[in-house]
Design a protein around this motif. Structure first.
Motif, PDB file in Angstrom:
ATOM      1  N   ALA A 101       0.822  -1.220   0.000  1.00 52.23           N
ATOM      2  CA  ALA A 101       0.000   0.000   0.000  1.00 52.23           C
ATOM      3  C   ALA A 101       0.854   1.267   0.000  1.00 52.23           C
ATOM      4  O   ALA A 101       0.466   2.283   0.588  1.00 52.23           O
ATOM      5  N   VAL A 104      -0.760   4.568  -0.759  1.00 52.77           N
ATOM      6  CA  VAL A 104      -1.571   5.207   0.286  1.00 52.77           C
ATOM      7  C   VAL A 104      -0.649   5.831   1.335  1.00 52.77           C
ATOM      8  O   VAL A 104      -0.809   6.997   1.700  1.00 52.77           O
ATOM      9  N   ARG A 107       1.019   8.886  -0.086  1.00 51.12           N
ATOM     10  CA  ARG A 107       0.177   9.662  -1.010  1.00 51.12           C
ATOM     11  C   ARG A 107       0.492  11.160  -0.980  1.00 51.12           C
ATOM     12  O   ARG A 107       0.300  11.854  -1.977  1.00 51.12           O
ATOM     13  N   ARG A 155      -7.824  -2.373   1.816  1.00 50.14           N
ATOM     14  CA  ARG A 155      -9.125  -1.911   2.330  1.00 50.14           C
ATOM     15  C   ARG A 155      -9.131  -1.929   3.858  1.00 50.14           C
ATOM     16  O   ARG A 155      -9.544  -0.986   4.508  1.00 50.14           O
ATOM     17  N   TYR A 158      -6.003   0.469   5.318  1.00 50.90           N
ATOM     18  CA  TYR A 158      -5.883   1.861   4.839  1.00 50.90           C
ATOM     19  C   TYR A 158      -7.196   2.422   4.313  1.00 50.90           C
ATOM     20  O   TYR A 158      -7.219   3.538   3.788  1.00 50.90           O
ATOM     21  N   HIS A 159      -8.286   1.645   4.456  1.00 52.37           N
ATOM     22  CA  HIS A 159      -9.627   2.101   4.046  1.00 52.37           C
ATOM     23  C   HIS A 159      -9.603   2.677   2.635  1.00 52.37           C
ATOM     24  O   HIS A 159     -10.169   3.744   2.377  1.00 52.37           O
ATOM     25  N   SER A 160      -8.925   2.004   1.788  1.00 56.94           N
ATOM     26  CA  SER A 160      -8.746   2.501   0.438  1.00 56.94           C
ATOM     27  C   SER A 160      -9.022   1.368  -0.562  1.00 56.94           C
ATOM     28  O   SER A 160      -9.027   0.198  -0.189  1.00 56.94           O
ATOM     29  N   HIS A 161      -9.259   1.725  -1.808  1.00 49.10           N
ATOM     30  CA  HIS A 161      -9.531   0.698  -2.817  1.00 49.10           C
ATOM     31  C   HIS A 161      -8.313   0.523  -3.715  1.00 49.10           C
ATOM     32  O   HIS A 161      -7.849   1.463  -4.343  1.00 49.10           O
ATOM     33  N   TRP A 162      -7.861  -0.699  -3.753  1.00 46.73           N
ATOM     34  CA  TRP A 162      -6.672  -1.101  -4.467  1.00 46.73           C
ATOM     35  C   TRP A 162      -6.711  -0.659  -5.930  1.00 46.73           C
ATOM     36  O   TRP A 162      -5.732  -0.205  -6.489  1.00 46.73           O
ATOM     37  N   ASP A 164      -8.561   1.723  -7.353  1.00 45.45           N
ATOM     38  CA  ASP A 164      -9.044   3.087  -7.613  1.00 45.45           C
ATOM     39  C   ASP A 164      -7.949   3.856  -8.377  1.00 45.45           C
ATOM     40  O   ASP A 164      -6.886   4.151  -7.822  1.00 45.45           O
ATOM     41  N   GLN A 167      -5.661   6.936  -7.137  1.00 47.97           N
ATOM     42  CA  GLN A 167      -4.510   6.851  -6.227  1.00 47.97           C
ATOM     43  C   GLN A 167      -3.182   6.852  -6.973  1.00 47.97           C
ATOM     44  O   GLN A 167      -2.131   6.911  -6.359  1.00 47.97           O
TER      45      GLN A 167
END
Lengths: 195, 126
Positions: A101, A104, A107, A155, A158-162, A164, A167
């Protein structure tokens, strides 16, 4: 004395889908830019620093063969150590950080280029079956399991979408793009950002 | 078969060999039984009890002990691990239990490795 190339103050994060040829591309880019590749050693160091070295095995084991499930406290300590180490690597520059990640965690880094390498599922399965000499069904299971675990990791922690695209600075599909072409495009994108 | 073929030492149990092959698959560097830790001594200072973890991972600085023993038979091994922790607090030892390893290996195309697992439920204590 010559000024150091400013490109070596930059770093790259590379997120890749299994069978997308992401690692092969990373090797080519590292060769072209004289960058070092940061991969498993980051996991090992973070796990040692957190005082829970077994977490490294859990992280490396993306097929779940070893059955290791660290608890939330242990995982938090590991994630914290990992982020600190990754920030230090990026600050030092001249590296390609694969997975974990990085897109993220880094970022907000102004000197990091974020990449994603992907390809259609069926093509990735075909590549894995051929490269590993295994049946199509087994390759399909491996790709599915690895995709699931990597998506879940980003997810959950890091509450994120791989997948997406927002990013990333550059998303490459290797269905029709060769590894050399992809590496050249990455080099060009980085030089454009550095200027 | 995609697990790399590499010369292995003489393992004392087939499960250890399969574990080593999984480690090779993931590219994890390992050593087999590289160190013995004394746990008890008699009055003359002779070692009367010792513990030799099955594997050591130098990159993770971690020792691993495998067990396929049923939970009711693990008391002795657990006691040794507790003693290890008292005497060598800076040494990390992780106990691994074999669960469903064979089914997972078959699922992911590692059939030959899976076939080598003998299907024993209990491993002699080491």
């Amino acid at each position: 004395m010559d000024e150091p190339d400013p490109i070596h103050r930059w770093s790259i994060t590379l997120s890749r889908a299994m069978g997308s040829l992401g690692e092969e591309i990373a090797v080519l880019v590292a060769g072209q830019l004289n960058y070092r590749i940061v991969r498993q050693e980051l996991i090992n160091m973070a796990a040692r620093q957190s005082g829970h070295p077994e977490v490294a095995l859990a992280e490396i084991d993306d097929l779940g063969l070893l059955n290791i499930s660290p608890g939330p406290q242990v995982t938090r300590a590991y994630q914290h150590a990992l982020a600190q180490l990754m920030l230090a690597e990026a600050e030092h520059g001249g590296c390609i950080i694969i997975g974990r990640a990085g897109q993220v965690i880094l970022r907000t880094s102004p000197t990091t280029l974020h990449l994603r390498v992907t390809a259609p599922f069926d093509l990735r399965v075909e590549r894995i079956a051929e490269r590993m000499g295994i049946a199509h069904a087994a390759a399909q299971e491996r790709v599915k399991a690895t995709d699931h675990n990597r998506q879940y990791y980003v997810r959950r922690y890091y509450h994120s979408h791989w997948d997406d695209p927002n990013q990333y600075d550059l998303v490459l599909n290797t269905a029709r793009l060769g590894t050399r072409q992809a590496a050249d495009m990455i080099g060009a994108a980085l030089r454009a950002r550095v200027r | 078969m995609s697990l790399p073929e590499k010369t292995h030492p003489q393992f004392s149990h087939p499960v250890e060999e399969e574990f080593a092959r999984i480690l090779d698959y993931y590219g994890i560097e390992w050593e087999y039984e590289p160190r013995t830790f004394p746990l008890q001594w008699d009055e003359q200072g002779n070692v009367t009890e010792a513990f030799t973890p099955d594997f050591y991972f130098p990159q993770q600085e971690l020792y691993v002990e495998l067990t396929t023993l049923r939970p009711s038979l693990t008391t002795h091994k657990n006691r040794k691990l507790r003693r290890m922790q008292e005497l060598y607090p800076d040494i990390h030892v992780k106990l691994f239990k074999r669960r469903e390893m064979r089914n997972l290996m078959v699922k992911y195309g590692l059939q030959q490795a899976a076939a080598r697992i003998q299907g024993t439920d209990a491993q002699e204590n080491s």
